[in-house]
Motif scaffolding. Structure first.
Motif, short mmCIF file in Angstrom:
data_model
loop_
_atom_site.label_atom_id
_atom_site.label_comp_id
_atom_site.label_asym_id
_atom_site.label_seq_id
_atom_site.Cartn_x
_atom_site.Cartn_y
_atom_site.Cartn_z
N GLU A 189 -35.47 55.37 37.33
CA GLU A 189 -36.72 55.79 37.97
C GLU A 189 -37.54 56.77 37.13
OE1 GLU A 189 -33.65 55.98 39.27
OE2 GLU A 189 -33.36 57.85 40.41
N ASP A 190 -37.00 57.20 35.99
CA ASP A 190 -37.78 58.04 35.07
C ASP A 190 -38.67 57.19 34.15
OD1 ASP A 190 -34.87 60.09 34.67
OD2 ASP A 190 -36.64 60.51 35.90
N ARG A 227 -32.52 68.47 34.96
CA ARG A 227 -32.36 67.41 33.97
C ARG A 227 -33.39 67.51 32.84
NH1 ARG A 227 -33.20 62.26 35.25
NH2 ARG A 227 -34.71 62.66 36.93
N ARG A 247 -40.95 68.90 39.05
CA ARG A 247 -40.86 68.14 40.30
C ARG A 247 -39.40 68.06 40.68
NH1 ARG A 247 -43.95 64.42 40.75
NH2 ARG A 247 -42.91 63.30 42.44
N ASP A 248 -39.12 67.93 41.96
CA ASP A 248 -37.76 68.03 42.46
C ASP A 248 -36.83 67.02 41.79
OD1 ASP A 248 -38.55 68.88 45.93
OD2 ASP A 248 -38.42 70.10 44.11
N SER A 249 -37.31 65.82 41.54
CA SER A 249 -36.42 64.76 41.04
C SER A 249 -35.96 64.99 39.60
CB SER A 249 -37.12 63.41 41.15
OG SER A 249 -38.27 63.38 40.33
N VAL A 250 -36.59 65.92 38.87
CA VAL A 250 -36.17 66.15 37.49
C VAL A 250 -35.55 67.53 37.29
CG1 VAL A 250 -38.03 64.62 36.71
CG2 VAL A 250 -38.35 67.10 36.58
N ARG A 287 -32.60 58.51 34.34
CA ARG A 287 -32.40 57.52 35.39
C ARG A 287 -33.43 56.41 35.24
NH1 ARG A 287 -32.48 62.04 40.24
NH2 ARG A 287 -30.59 63.18 39.62
#
Length: 125
Positions: free
Chosen positions: A87-88, A65, A59-62, A85
């Motif tokens: 939010e993880d 990372r 997914r884009d947010s990870v 983060r």
């Protein structure tokens, strides 16, 4: 009995790292699409990373990372999580779905038959 068991969750500070493991028993992961999902408090479950036998998806947010991998000798899936983060935070689940020798791309788009019970990840200072 086909089973997936996650481990490696815990608490990390923002910017820290954790590595989740998912041990499979009763079947050989080599012939399965694999995935990690997560569920934050009060939210629905979302795909984090998966691999249908070709290139992994994130997914884009990870992206950049997190890294998904599998060790065939240990019949284990991993999720290396760096630069964590807040939010993880959530419960992380591993999943597997039979694909045989075929590649099954777009691995976020289909259902998974086998699921672990989840491991808690908390990112907080």
């Amino acid at each position: 009995q086909l089973q997936l068991v996650e481990s490696g969750g815990g608490t990390a500070q923002p910017g820290g790292s954790l590595r989740l493991s998912c041990l499979a028993s009763g079947f050989t992961l080599d012939y399965y699409s694999i995935a990690w999902f997560r569920q934050a408090p009060g939210m629905g479950r979302e795909g984090v990373s998966c691999n249908g036998g070709n290139e992994p998806m994130y997914r884009d947010s990870v992206k950049g990372r997190f890294t998904i991998s599998r060790d065939s000798a240990k019949n284990t899936i991993y999720l290396q999580m760096d630069s964590l983060r807040p939010e993880d935070t959530g419960v992380y689940y591993c999943a597997a779905d039979f694909r045989g020798t075929k590649e099954r791309p777009q691995c976020f788009t289909y259902g998974y038959d086998y699921w672990g019970r989840g491991t808690q990840v908390t990112v907080s200072s």
